[in-house]
Structures are given as C-alpha cells and as structure tokens.
Design an enzyme around this catalytic site. Structure first.
Site, PDB file in Angstrom:
ATOM      1  N   CYS A  91     -47.585  12.973  27.138  1.00  0.00           N
ATOM      2  CA  CYS A  91     -46.278  13.530  27.490  1.00  0.00           C
ATOM      3  C   CYS A  91     -46.416  14.427  28.726  1.00  0.00           C
ATOM      4  CB  CYS A  91     -45.700  14.280  26.289  1.00  0.00           C
ATOM      5  SG  CYS A  91     -44.005  14.855  26.512  1.00  0.00           S
ATOM      6  N   ASP A 132     -38.881   4.335  24.360  1.00  0.00           N
ATOM      7  CA  ASP A 132     -38.910   5.756  24.705  1.00  0.00           C
ATOM      8  C   ASP A 132     -37.553   6.142  25.282  1.00  0.00           C
ATOM      9  OD1 ASP A 132     -39.347   8.286  25.858  1.00  0.00           O
ATOM     10  OD2 ASP A 132     -41.461   7.835  26.240  1.00  0.00           O
ATOM     11  N   HIS A 189     -41.320   7.382  22.265  1.00  0.00           N
ATOM     12  CA  HIS A 189     -42.122   8.430  22.905  1.00  0.00           C
ATOM     13  C   HIS A 189     -43.084   9.006  21.862  1.00  0.00           C
ATOM     14  CE1 HIS A 189     -42.882  11.296  26.108  1.00  0.00           C
ATOM     15  NE2 HIS A 189     -42.854  12.275  25.211  1.00  0.00           N
TER      16      HIS A 189
END
Length: 298
Positions: free
Chosen positions: A172, A228, A266
């Site tokens: 991330c 995502d 994600h």
C-alpha cells in the site's frame, strides 16, 4: 519480558509470545501488535516463529536521529546476507510487517522494516485511517523516507548485509515507496504490492511513480488487485504507458512488469485483514521471491 542482547549487535531479541505480551502491556518505541485502525484481526494471520532466526528492534542512526526498525536475520550465516527493506502500510511497523521480515529471514535475508513514521507519531494512537492519513502520512515526506531508507542500508552494510544485493518491497503506502526507492543506485530490484502510482502532487510528495519511470535504476514488479477500489486499473495502465515510454532508454523501466489478480481487492496480502486472499497472496509471495532471485537479490 525476558530479553537478551545478541552477541556483536544492539538488537533486542525475544520469543514471539514474550514480544507480543510486552507490546500489549507497555508503550514501546515501535507499535508491535496490530494497529487498531487496521480493522479486527482475522484468524488467518500468519505467525512466523523465531526458530533459526534472530529478530527484534534496532535503532538506526539517521544523522543525529535514532530511527527504530524491526530487523530479522538468520541466526547462523556464512558471509554477508542479501538485504530486503520492507516498507509498511500506513499503519507503520506492526506485527504483520514484523512477521514479513521474519519470513524473509527464514529464506536467508537480512530484512529491515524501518519505522518511517516515527517522527510524525504513532499510527496506533489514531482510531481511523483518515486520521492516520492526515496526522502521520501527510507529515512524512518522500525525501525523508528515501533518506531514512538509505540510512538503513548504511547500517545494513556495517552489520552483515551485502550492499550489492538490495531489494525493496512494500505494501500500500509502502508499495508507492518501493517504486520511488527503485530510483536509488543501491537498489537492485523492487516488488510493489498495490502501491499508488498516481496522485496529487504536494510539497511532501512532489513526484509519483508515474513521474519517475525514466529515472528507475532497478526493475519493479507490481502486484495489484483487479477489484481494488482505491487503485484503479486505469492508473496501472498509466504506469504501464510511462514505463513503455521510458523503456527505449531505460533497461529498468523495460524490465518492470505487472501481475494483476482479477478478483483480488486492495491489501490482498494482509493476512490479518478481511481483504486477505490466500491464492493471490501466496502466488504474489512466490513471484516476489523469484523476482529478487532473478535480479540478483539472493
């Protein structure tokens, strides 16, 4: 907590149970344990033991500042070890990131997870992602992060690491940092897990990965989820185009590539979160290790 000094270093080591117990009871320099804002901890959370490795907190000098880092390495080794810098999510160096370093140590790496956010504060003191973004992430600029990363490499070179074999991987927020770190001459390969590649330019974030394709000095493997909702496949395509444009004059850009997992959300590697997807996570990990080996980080 019963701790001991490793011979020849200032690293503090302990077994996992003692380490977790201490982190739950006391306020330590690093937020080992799971960060509150990162959602409830799932049963799938992987627990890597300390058998055959040494792991714990180390203070790394960055000029006059002492930066905490979680470091894992094989207990016994011959010669200098390949180095992997592990860049965290916005939650900082908590148990998931510490565990990732231990996984690398089991494979023969000197794995270092610097606490890049330490000057801004402790993400664990905030209850929401928005608060962490505002108070911690926004106060941690790219120049500082890359300087901290280089300081970690200087430390590694003096403590059994092979500076000719340096990889960076991150998740991330750390995925974006992985792309940026691939512009450093010391880095040989990067693996970016769902790191943002485009964004608003600010004083702290003057350039994003899409802007630095021509400056890459190391190839990057991007591992992204097709489901995502925060990082669109359109933005990934923009990064592909930037790499393709730079490729004729830049071998690292030419060698960089993406692996897209169509149904993965994600944070699909984050085994402690509900977003974890075992198939893509395991496949991505295998590709990460293979990428490092392919590019001389082994």
């Amino acid at each position: 907590m019963t701790t001991k000094k490793d011979q020849g270093s200032n690293m503090v080591s302990s077994d996992r149970r003692g380490f977790m117990k201490a982190s739950a009871i006391t306020a330590t320099t690093m937020g080992i344990g799971f960060v509150a804002a990162s959602e409830p901890v799932m049963a799938a959370a992987i627990q890597t033991d300390f058998t055959g490795i040494k792991a714990g907190e180390q203070m790394i000098p960055v000029g006059s500042f002492q930066m905490p880092a979680y470091i894992s390495r094989p207990e016994k080794s011959k010669g200098n070890l390949p180095i992997v810098i592990v860049a965290s999510e916005i939650f900082g160096v908590h148990e998931y990131i510490a565990d990732v370093t231990r996984r690398f140590a089991k494979l023969g790496y000197l794995a270092i997870a610097p606490e890049f956010f330490t000057r801004a504060g402790d993400p664990n003191t905030y209850g929401t992602i928005a608060e962490i973004q505002k108070n911690i992430v926004a106060a941690t600029g790219d120049t500082q992060v890359l300087n901290d990363l280089q300081a970690a490499l200087v430390w590694a070179g003096k403590n059994g690491g092979n500076l000719k074999k340096v990889g960076v991987t991150g998740f991330c927020w750390g995925g974006r940092i992985t792309w940026l770190s691939a512009t450093l001459p010391q880095v040989k390969a990067g693996v970016a897990w769902y790191g943002r590649v485009i964004g608003e330019k600010t004083e702290g974030n003057p350039r994003h990965p899409v802007d630095i394709a021509a400056d890459l000095k190391a190839p990057v493997l991007g591992l992204y989820g097709g489901a995502d909702t925060g990082i669109s496949l359109e933005s990934v395509e923009q990064m592909r185009e930037a790499l393709a444009k730079a490729a004729p004059k830049n071998s690292a850009a030419k060698a960089s590539r993406f692996e897209i997992y169509p149904d993965a959300p994600h944070a699909f590697h984050a085994d402690y979160r509900a977003t974890y997807r075992e198939g893509p996570a395991k496949d991505g990990w295998e590709k990460c290790i293979a990428w490092f080996k392919q590019n001389g980080v082994a």
